[in-house]
Design a protein around this motif. Structure first.
Motif, mmCIF file in Angstrom:
data_model
loop_
_atom_site.group_PDB
_atom_site.id
_atom_site.type_symbol
_atom_site.label_atom_id
_atom_site.label_comp_id
_atom_site.label_asym_id
_atom_site.label_seq_id
_atom_site.Cartn_x
_atom_site.Cartn_y
_atom_site.Cartn_z
ATOM 1 N N GLU A 1 -13.088 85.828 84.785
ATOM 2 C CA GLU A 1 -12.613 86.130 82.921
ATOM 3 C C GLU A 1 -13.548 87.646 82.150
ATOM 4 O O GLU A 1 -12.969 88.165 81.768
ATOM 5 C CB GLU A 1 -12.966 84.622 82.132
ATOM 6 C CG GLU A 1 -11.618 83.561 82.418
ATOM 7 C CD GLU A 1 -11.973 82.489 82.144
ATOM 8 O OE1 GLU A 1 -13.021 82.605 80.964
ATOM 9 O OE2 GLU A 1 -11.507 81.029 82.615
ATOM 10 N N SER A 2 -14.729 87.306 82.608
ATOM 11 C CA SER A 2 -15.515 88.023 81.665
ATOM 12 C C SER A 2 -14.863 89.386 81.154
ATOM 13 O O SER A 2 -15.048 90.229 81.082
ATOM 14 C CB SER A 2 -16.635 88.029 82.010
ATOM 15 O OG SER A 2 -17.105 87.094 81.531
ATOM 16 N N PRO A 3 -15.382 90.257 83.004
ATOM 17 C CA PRO A 3 -14.428 91.540 83.423
ATOM 18 C C PRO A 3 -13.052 91.955 82.086
ATOM 19 O O PRO A 3 -13.261 93.229 82.324
ATOM 20 C CB PRO A 3 -14.918 91.643 84.975
ATOM 21 C CG PRO A 3 -15.454 90.391 85.101
ATOM 22 C CD PRO A 3 -15.162 89.712 84.352
ATOM 23 N N GLN A 4 -12.464 90.576 82.586
ATOM 24 C CA GLN A 4 -10.511 90.973 82.117
ATOM 25 C C GLN A 4 -11.516 90.992 81.052
ATOM 26 O O GLN A 4 -9.970 91.877 79.974
ATOM 27 C CB GLN A 4 -10.088 89.503 82.518
ATOM 28 C CG GLN A 4 -9.410 89.404 83.743
ATOM 29 C CD GLN A 4 -8.401 88.914 84.125
ATOM 30 O OE1 GLN A 4 -8.419 87.268 83.694
ATOM 31 N NE2 GLN A 4 -7.389 88.585 84.706
ATOM 32 N N GLN A 5 -12.156 90.280 79.687
ATOM 33 C CA GLN A 5 -11.905 90.311 78.427
ATOM 34 C C GLN A 5 -12.471 91.211 77.852
ATOM 35 O O GLN A 5 -12.711 92.122 77.653
ATOM 36 C CB GLN A 5 -13.626 88.745 78.093
ATOM 37 C CG GLN A 5 -12.312 87.947 78.141
ATOM 38 C CD GLN A 5 -13.450 86.651 78.384
ATOM 39 O OE1 GLN A 5 -14.521 86.046 77.513
ATOM 40 N NE2 GLN A 5 -12.833 85.159 77.882
ATOM 41 N N LEU B 1 -13.061 96.802 75.661
ATOM 42 C CA LEU B 1 -13.578 97.928 74.871
ATOM 43 C C LEU B 1 -12.254 99.128 75.291
ATOM 44 O O LEU B 1 -12.466 100.029 74.768
ATOM 45 C CB LEU B 1 -14.857 98.125 76.688
ATOM 46 C CG LEU B 1 -15.144 99.486 76.034
ATOM 47 C CD1 LEU B 1 -15.869 99.829 75.162
ATOM 48 C CD2 LEU B 1 -15.939 100.082 77.110
ATOM 49 N N PHE B 2 -11.150 98.652 76.241
ATOM 50 C CA PHE B 2 -10.467 99.958 76.278
ATOM 51 C C PHE B 2 -9.643 99.939 74.887
ATOM 52 O O PHE B 2 -9.404 101.006 74.040
ATOM 53 C CB PHE B 2 -9.716 100.021 76.873
ATOM 54 C CG PHE B 2 -8.389 100.827 77.028
ATOM 55 C CD1 PHE B 2 -8.282 102.539 77.740
ATOM 56 C CD2 PHE B 2 -7.001 100.881 76.302
ATOM 57 C CE1 PHE B 2 -7.674 103.246 78.001
ATOM 58 C CE2 PHE B 2 -6.401 101.748 76.551
ATOM 59 C CZ PHE B 2 -6.036 102.718 77.500
ATOM 60 N N ALA C 1 -6.500 95.434 80.866
ATOM 61 C CA ALA C 1 -6.231 96.415 79.483
ATOM 62 C C ALA C 1 -4.174 96.152 79.352
ATOM 63 O O ALA C 1 -3.746 96.793 78.390
ATOM 64 C CB ALA C 1 -6.581 97.577 78.903
ATOM 65 N N PHE C 2 -4.093 96.626 80.439
ATOM 66 C CA PHE C 2 -2.479 97.044 80.014
ATOM 67 C C PHE C 2 -1.338 96.246 81.604
ATOM 68 O O PHE C 2 -2.172 95.024 81.912
ATOM 69 C CB PHE C 2 -2.774 98.203 81.533
ATOM 70 C CG PHE C 2 -3.595 99.090 80.918
ATOM 71 C CD1 PHE C 2 -3.739 100.401 79.561
ATOM 72 C CD2 PHE C 2 -4.602 99.430 82.207
ATOM 73 C CE1 PHE C 2 -4.330 101.390 79.610
ATOM 74 C CE2 PHE C 2 -5.713 100.197 81.217
ATOM 75 C CZ PHE C 2 -5.375 101.394 79.923
#
Length: 522
Positions: free
Chosen positions: A308-312, A317-318, A351-352
């Motif tokens: 979850e953290s990498p996605q959040q 950031l982006f 982010a996409f």
């Protein structure tokens, strides 16, 4: 013992073999149970049983040593293909001993579950029908096992790893010194203190090519590349950390650069220095890279424990940088690109909404060694053009999105390539990209189609076995030369040159950047 994606040390081979032994035994028990459930109970004579056991022993005496020898030979071939030094094949004599031990441990655990189920069944039998008692008992035993592993052991291991990694994060890698250039976070001019950046953050902001090095390679004047970063402890949430990164971008004048890159890091905040350096060389130093740390966990643990953290972090950031760019007058905006490797690729793509969203919102992207569970990658790969291979899909004729194992794959036989350009960089021998639970019972397309050039032609899919082979391949997936497994190196020069297309850039420029990255001149 058959080959898979990467060379395996004998210890990992023993684990893979032991799991396969236990799996084969379990399947045999399942078949025997199914036969007995159908009312078939063969009553073999003592003589026939004796013949059967001696036949089995004779077959094992021939087959087991044969495959130990073949297995060691296959591993030497795999090592040659991956560019890894050969090993002493005598080590494979130890595989059988450790494999049997692994199999016995797994069998003991399975029998413990069976005994627990039988004990609970006896308790429940006087109160409910026997079939229901068995089902309830099995469910209770499995639930207890899952809770014990996931709720107690799992949390203890992850908690210990997190605390250990947190302590290590306060250290600084050998040779890394605080930057003095104001273009870097952690410098005296920065609002982000050097100590707050974390081990990988400090390595990132202190590294990369200097303006002088870029000028030597490209033959053109170059400014100092901008690198900004926020550590894990810099803010309470990833959204707050992203805003700190944007503040650093404003402070350093990053929005006046020609290229602004958003890099999503791996678990501990790592950014591939070769990918980052290649971007800076290709942009002639007129670039800024923004990144932040979202976890203390090493990537292998984060891969299992925290998706979850990498996605959040990738979204936060982006989107924060995107808002800042869109606030600028349209003619004064830098080219906005994104990149990430491994968990960073997974998080960055979050982010996409998909490929078209990337094309609409970026000026290019480089996704490196994407894990198989990434939704965007999975969708794009599944909807590739008919006839194109899974290991290097062709999407819409290569109009915007292209897959490559090396720089030469980007040409796509001269097909026109519109901008923005999205590149997925992946290797046929990378277990991070190809690992999936589907391997247990389903042969993937990449093993149906012609294999990649760095795979042994003898690689085959086997139910259950291939899954564990690829699982164990992941352990040392980055311990191979660049161009194989999960190691991505100087070909980043070709990737960024084709994505950014700097004015006046030539193939000779790309070759010089490639050589500089290969020599680690940064």
């Amino acid at each position: 013992m058959t080959p898979s994606l990467l060379p395996r040390v004998w210890l990992l081979q023993a684990v893979a073999t032991g799991i396969s032994i236990a799996t084969g035994y379990g399947l045999g028990c399942l078949i025997a149970w199914a036969v007995r459930s159908c009312g078939i109970s063969p009553d073999h004579s003592a003589r026939l049983r004796r013949i059967g056991w001696w036949t089995l022993a004779g077959a094992a005496a021939v087959i087991v040593p044969t495959f130990l020898v073949l297995g060691s030979w296959w591993q030497q071939i795999t090592r040659d293909l991956a560019g890894v030094d050969r090993i002493d094949r005598a080590n494979y004599l130890l595989v059988l001993v450790l494999a049997l031990l692994v199999a016995v441990v797994i069998l003991a655990a399975a029998r413990g579950i069976r005994r627990g189920t039988a004990a609970l069944t006896r308790i429940a039998a006087p109160h409910v029908p026997a079939p229901l008692a068995r089902v309830v008992a099995l469910m209770l035993v499995v639930l207890i096992a899952v809770v014990s592993i996931n709720g107690i052991a799992y949390r203890a291991v992850i908690g210990l790893a997190d605390r250990t990694a947190s302590a290590a994060d306060h250290g600084t890698a050998v040779g890394v010194e605080q930057p003095v250039a104001p273009e870097r976070s952690g410098s005296p001019a920065s609002a982000q203190e050097w100590e707050s950046l974390g081990r990988e953050g400090r390595t990132f902001v202190a590294g990369g090519p200097s303006a002088r090095q870029i000028q030597e390679v490209t033959g053109r004047p170059a400014p100092t590349p901008i690198r900004v970063y926020a550590g894990h402890d810099a803010a309470d949430t990833v959204e707050d950390a992203a805003e700190l990164v944007v503040d650093e971008l404003h402070r350093t004048g990053a929005f006046d650069r020609s290229v602004l890159a958003v890099a999503t890091t791996t678990g501990r905040g790592w950014v591939n220095p070769r990918v980052a350096g290649a971007l800076e060389y290709t942009a002639g130093g007129d670039s800024a890279i923004a990144a932040m740390q979202y976890s203390f966990l090493p990537s292998p643990l984060a891969f299992v424990a925290d998706r979850e953290s990498p996605q959040q972090a990738g979204r936060a950031l982006f989107e924060a940088v995107e808002r800042a760019v869109e606030a600028l007058p349209e003619g004064e905006r830098p080219a906005l690109v994104a990149f990430g490797e491994s968990l960073g690729s997974f998080g960055g793509q979050s982010a996409f909404g998909g490929a078209q969203d990337m094309v609409a919102r970026t000026d290019g992207a480089l996704w490196v060694g994407t894990p198989n569970f990434s939704p965007q990658w999975s969708y794009i790969t599944a909807h590739r053009d008919a006839g194109s291979p899974e290991r290097l899909p062709v999407v819409d004729g290569g109009e915007h999105v292209r897959f490559a194992a090396g720089g030469q794959d980007l040409d796509l036989d001269g097909a026109p390539w519109a901008t923005p350009r999205i590149v997925y960089w992946q290797h046929a021998s990378d277990p991070i990209t190809w690992w999936s639970f589907d391997l247990l019972l389903q042969r993937p397309d990449w093993l149906r189609e012609p294999l990649g050039p760095d795979l042994d032609p003898g690689v085959r899919w086997t139910p259950f076995v291939t899954f564990w082979q690829v699982t164990l391949d992941m352990v040392f997936s980055a311990d191979v030369p660049a161009g194989h497994g999960h190691t991505f190196g100087p070909d980043a020069a070709q990737m960024w040159a084709r994505i950014l297309e700097p004015p006046g850039w030539t193939d000779a420029d790309t070759d010089r950047v490639h050589a500089a990255i290969a020599e680690e001149r940064y």
